[in-house]
Scaffold this active site. Sequence first.
Site, mmCIF file in Angstrom:
data_model
loop_
_atom_site.group_PDB
_atom_site.id
_atom_site.type_symbol
_atom_site.label_atom_id
_atom_site.label_comp_id
_atom_site.label_asym_id
_atom_site.label_seq_id
_atom_site.Cartn_x
_atom_site.Cartn_y
_atom_site.Cartn_z
ATOM 1 N N ASP A 141 0.826 -1.214 0.000
ATOM 2 C CA ASP A 141 0.000 0.000 0.000
ATOM 3 C C ASP A 141 0.861 1.265 0.000
ATOM 4 O OD1 ASP A 141 0.961 -0.135 2.610
ATOM 5 O OD2 ASP A 141 -0.978 0.089 3.579
ATOM 6 N N GLU A 142 2.174 1.120 0.294
ATOM 7 C CA GLU A 142 3.022 2.317 0.389
ATOM 8 C C GLU A 142 3.165 3.034 -0.944
ATOM 9 O OE1 GLU A 142 6.566 2.154 2.668
ATOM 10 O OE2 GLU A 142 5.718 0.802 4.150
ATOM 11 N N LYS A 169 9.067 -0.143 -5.301
ATOM 12 C CA LYS A 169 7.911 -1.043 -5.446
ATOM 13 C C LYS A 169 6.933 -0.455 -6.485
ATOM 14 C CE LYS A 169 6.947 -4.354 -3.485
ATOM 15 N NZ LYS A 169 7.263 -5.790 -3.723
HETATM 16 P P1 NAD Z 1 11.300 -9.965 3.790
HETATM 17 O O1 NAD Z 1 12.326 -8.891 3.755
HETATM 18 O O2 NAD Z 1 10.988 -10.645 5.063
HETATM 19 O O3 NAD Z 1 11.688 -11.113 2.747
HETATM 20 C C1 NAD Z 1 12.208 -10.836 1.479
HETATM 21 C C2 NAD Z 1 12.823 -12.110 0.924
HETATM 22 O O4 NAD Z 1 13.320 -11.822 -0.402
HETATM 23 C C3 NAD Z 1 14.023 -12.615 1.745
HETATM 24 O O5 NAD Z 1 13.908 -14.000 1.972
HETATM 25 C C4 NAD Z 1 15.218 -12.295 0.867
HETATM 26 O O6 NAD Z 1 16.294 -13.205 1.048
HETATM 27 C C5 NAD Z 1 14.624 -12.387 -0.530
HETATM 28 N N1 NAD Z 1 15.364 -11.597 -1.519
HETATM 29 C C6 NAD Z 1 15.781 -10.317 -1.400
HETATM 30 N N2 NAD Z 1 16.467 -9.952 -2.504
HETATM 31 C C7 NAD Z 1 16.453 -11.022 -3.339
HETATM 32 C C8 NAD Z 1 16.974 -11.252 -4.641
HETATM 33 N N3 NAD Z 1 17.675 -10.309 -5.307
HETATM 34 N N4 NAD Z 1 16.778 -12.470 -5.212
HETATM 35 C C9 NAD Z 1 16.089 -13.442 -4.556
HETATM 36 N N5 NAD Z 1 15.592 -13.269 -3.310
HETATM 37 C C10 NAD Z 1 15.763 -12.073 -2.719
HETATM 38 O O7 NAD Z 1 9.996 -9.303 3.151
HETATM 39 P P2 NAD Z 1 8.462 -9.574 3.474
HETATM 40 O O8 NAD Z 1 8.043 -8.677 4.569
HETATM 41 O O9 NAD Z 1 8.249 -11.009 3.561
HETATM 42 O O10 NAD Z 1 7.804 -9.010 2.127
HETATM 43 C C11 NAD Z 1 7.601 -9.848 1.002
HETATM 44 C C12 NAD Z 1 6.956 -9.035 -0.107
HETATM 45 O O11 NAD Z 1 5.717 -8.504 0.346
HETATM 46 C C13 NAD Z 1 7.780 -7.851 -0.566
HETATM 47 O O12 NAD Z 1 7.662 -7.745 -1.964
HETATM 48 C C14 NAD Z 1 7.138 -6.651 0.125
HETATM 49 O O13 NAD Z 1 7.309 -5.486 -0.640
HETATM 50 C C15 NAD Z 1 5.691 -7.087 0.149
HETATM 51 N N6 NAD Z 1 4.874 -6.534 1.254
HETATM 52 C C16 NAD Z 1 5.301 -6.625 2.550
HETATM 53 C C17 NAD Z 1 4.489 -6.152 3.574
HETATM 54 C C18 NAD Z 1 4.909 -6.247 5.031
HETATM 55 O O14 NAD Z 1 4.229 -5.702 5.883
HETATM 56 N N7 NAD Z 1 5.980 -6.936 5.364
HETATM 57 C C19 NAD Z 1 3.241 -5.580 3.267
HETATM 58 C C20 NAD Z 1 2.855 -5.498 1.930
HETATM 59 C C21 NAD Z 1 3.676 -5.980 0.930
HETATM 60 O O1 DAU Z 2 2.441 -0.922 4.540
HETATM 61 C C1 DAU Z 2 3.129 -2.034 4.057
HETATM 62 C C2 DAU Z 2 4.602 -1.929 4.420
HETATM 63 O O2 DAU Z 2 4.693 -2.150 5.817
HETATM 64 C C3 DAU Z 2 5.462 -2.919 3.660
HETATM 65 O O3 DAU Z 2 5.434 -2.613 2.293
HETATM 66 C C4 DAU Z 2 6.911 -2.887 4.171
HETATM 67 O O4 DAU Z 2 7.677 -3.892 3.530
HETATM 68 C C5 DAU Z 2 6.902 -3.127 5.659
HETATM 69 O O5 DAU Z 2 8.215 -3.022 6.163
HETATM 70 C C6 DAU Z 2 5.993 -2.132 6.365
HETATM 71 O O6 DAU Z 2 6.534 -0.793 6.291
HETATM 72 P P1 DAU Z 2 6.462 0.220 7.532
HETATM 73 O O7 DAU Z 2 7.506 1.234 7.368
HETATM 74 O O8 DAU Z 2 5.082 0.685 7.761
HETATM 75 O O9 DAU Z 2 6.819 -0.830 8.717
HETATM 76 P P2 DAU Z 2 7.784 -0.730 9.986
HETATM 77 O O10 DAU Z 2 7.508 -1.937 10.802
HETATM 78 O O11 DAU Z 2 9.179 -0.425 9.603
HETATM 79 O O12 DAU Z 2 7.186 0.526 10.745
HETATM 80 C C7 DAU Z 2 5.836 0.579 11.159
HETATM 81 C C8 DAU Z 2 5.598 1.913 11.845
HETATM 82 O O13 DAU Z 2 6.304 1.943 13.094
HETATM 83 C C9 DAU Z 2 6.119 3.107 11.077
HETATM 84 O O14 DAU Z 2 5.262 4.200 11.298
HETATM 85 C C10 DAU Z 2 7.491 3.375 11.676
HETATM 86 C C11 DAU Z 2 7.298 2.975 13.129
HETATM 87 N N1 DAU Z 2 8.483 2.407 13.816
HETATM 88 C C12 DAU Z 2 9.145 1.381 13.228
HETATM 89 C C13 DAU Z 2 10.237 0.800 13.867
HETATM 90 C C14 DAU Z 2 10.993 -0.327 13.203
HETATM 91 C C15 DAU Z 2 8.831 2.865 15.086
HETATM 92 O O15 DAU Z 2 8.206 3.788 15.634
HETATM 93 N N2 DAU Z 2 9.907 2.283 15.713
HETATM 94 C C16 DAU Z 2 10.627 1.252 15.149
HETATM 95 O O16 DAU Z 2 11.597 0.776 15.776
#
Ligand code: NAD
Ligand code: DAU
Length: 359
Positions: A141-142, A169
């Site tokens: 959603d970012e 992204k």
């Molecule tokens: P993550 O960082 O936990 O995992 C990413 C994985 O990708 C890792 O296992 C890493 O080794 C692998 N990777 C990185 N670079 C690579 C490359 N060049 N080739 C092959 N593998 C590679 O991330 P996540 O939180 O599991 O997110 C997964 C997907 O979902 C991402 O595309 C992210 O943008 C999307 N997403 C995440 C969130 C969230 O809240 N975490 C929300 C919405 C969308």
């Molecule tokens: O919205 C989806 C996204 O959510 C994904 O696309 C990203 O991959 C995922 O990392 C996440 O991004 P955010 O930046 O929202 O997540 P994060 O956990 O880093 O931070 C969540 C919120 O908390 C944000 O407002 C920053 C704040 N934060 C984060 C950390 C790590 C803190 O206040 N303290 C912290 O130590």
Amino acid sequence: MTSSRTLKNILVTGGAGFIGSNFIRVLLNNPEFTGRVINLDKLTYAGNAASLDDVAAAFPERYIFKQGDICDRAFVEGLFDEYGIDTVCHLAAESHVDRSIEGPEAFIRTNVNGTFTLLDAARKAWIGDFEGKLFHHVSTDEVYGSLGDTGYFYETTPYDPRSPYSASKASSDHLVMAYFHTYCLPVTMTNCSNNYGPYQFPEKLIPVMIENMLKGKPLPVYGDGKNIRDWLFVEDHNTAVWAVMQGGKLGETYNIGGENEWENIRLVNTLCEVVASEAGKEVQDLKDLITFVKDRPGHDQRYAINCDKLKNELGWTQSLDFEEGLKKTVRWYLDNRAWIENIKSGEYRKWMEKNYTER
Ligand code: NAD
Ligand code: DAU
């Protein structure tokens, strides 16, 4: 739930990460799926193949792990040939916003060039026969930017990414849709809000807080703590991804969200209560650890997803109440100390020290 596509040999990229490993576990445990999963992961600091040890043991014929880089064209093409890949679920990415501010280059390389490499390899492998093929792109959603006090992100909201992570992204999303319009590559896409749950790398908000509470360390809240995120349990994200992969319209995107908005500071306070009760600690001792630190540059104020399209068209809905999900997550971090300690490599420690001592 609509179920129209039969997906057989699925290349999951980033399957050793937080969401990808859960996707593979959910998929292989779904009795309706009888195909194979080929997990392509580079194993960056965020990837951990051991997160799927249970799956590898339970499904030795149907789960294949391949360590490699999505930017490596020859390697990716080889996988399409070797395993007769008919489906891609693309999750591999550099995913942490703070790291993208420190060092954007890796984000452009993996998220933009890597997505291009995969799309082009799929086009080459499937050209002339797109029937029964699907490239699903997992996005965020970012890409929509930052909301004020009101309003929601819809699938039609114009893109307005504001960090190197979200810009990379957004670029990958545009490439995916360009391959649909230009080459008719069969694609679907999802844009999801913040995930939480087991196996999340402890640099994101919820696992950072849980870990620091367990260690009695400061709980670093950025800025005034009033930024808002929309939280969704990881398994609910993946049932939505699977619903879209099976029944979503080609060339379309579906928003996925928790409909569960929390100010960071309110969330951290609630988490103190959950950890106190699950770990037998004093709530006030944990709350006393809350420390306001320097804000993230360009910190997006509020995310909130409207996911009516997904609910109305595909019948998906969230399954887990937030408090229950937080409890489950805290329990998992308490019960899986070995997983946590293993991933705390030197590189991880250096990142945490740098990130939190400079503020
Ligand atoms: P993550 O960082 O936990 O995992 C990413 C994985 O990708 C890792 O296992 C890493 O080794 C692998 N990777 C990185 N670079 C690579 C490359 N060049 N080739 C092959 N593998 C590679 O991330 P996540 O939180 O599991 O997110 C997964 C997907 O979902 C991402 O595309 C992210 O943008 C999307 N997403 C995440 C969130 C969230 O809240 N975490 C929300 C919405 C969308
Ligand atoms: O919205 C989806 C996204 O959510 C994904 O696309 C990203 O991959 C995922 O990392 C996440 O991004 P955010 O930046 O929202 O997540 P994060 O956990 O880093 O931070 C969540 C919120 O908390 C944000 O407002 C920053 C704040 N934060 C984060 C950390 C790590 C803190 O206040 N303290 C912290 O130590």
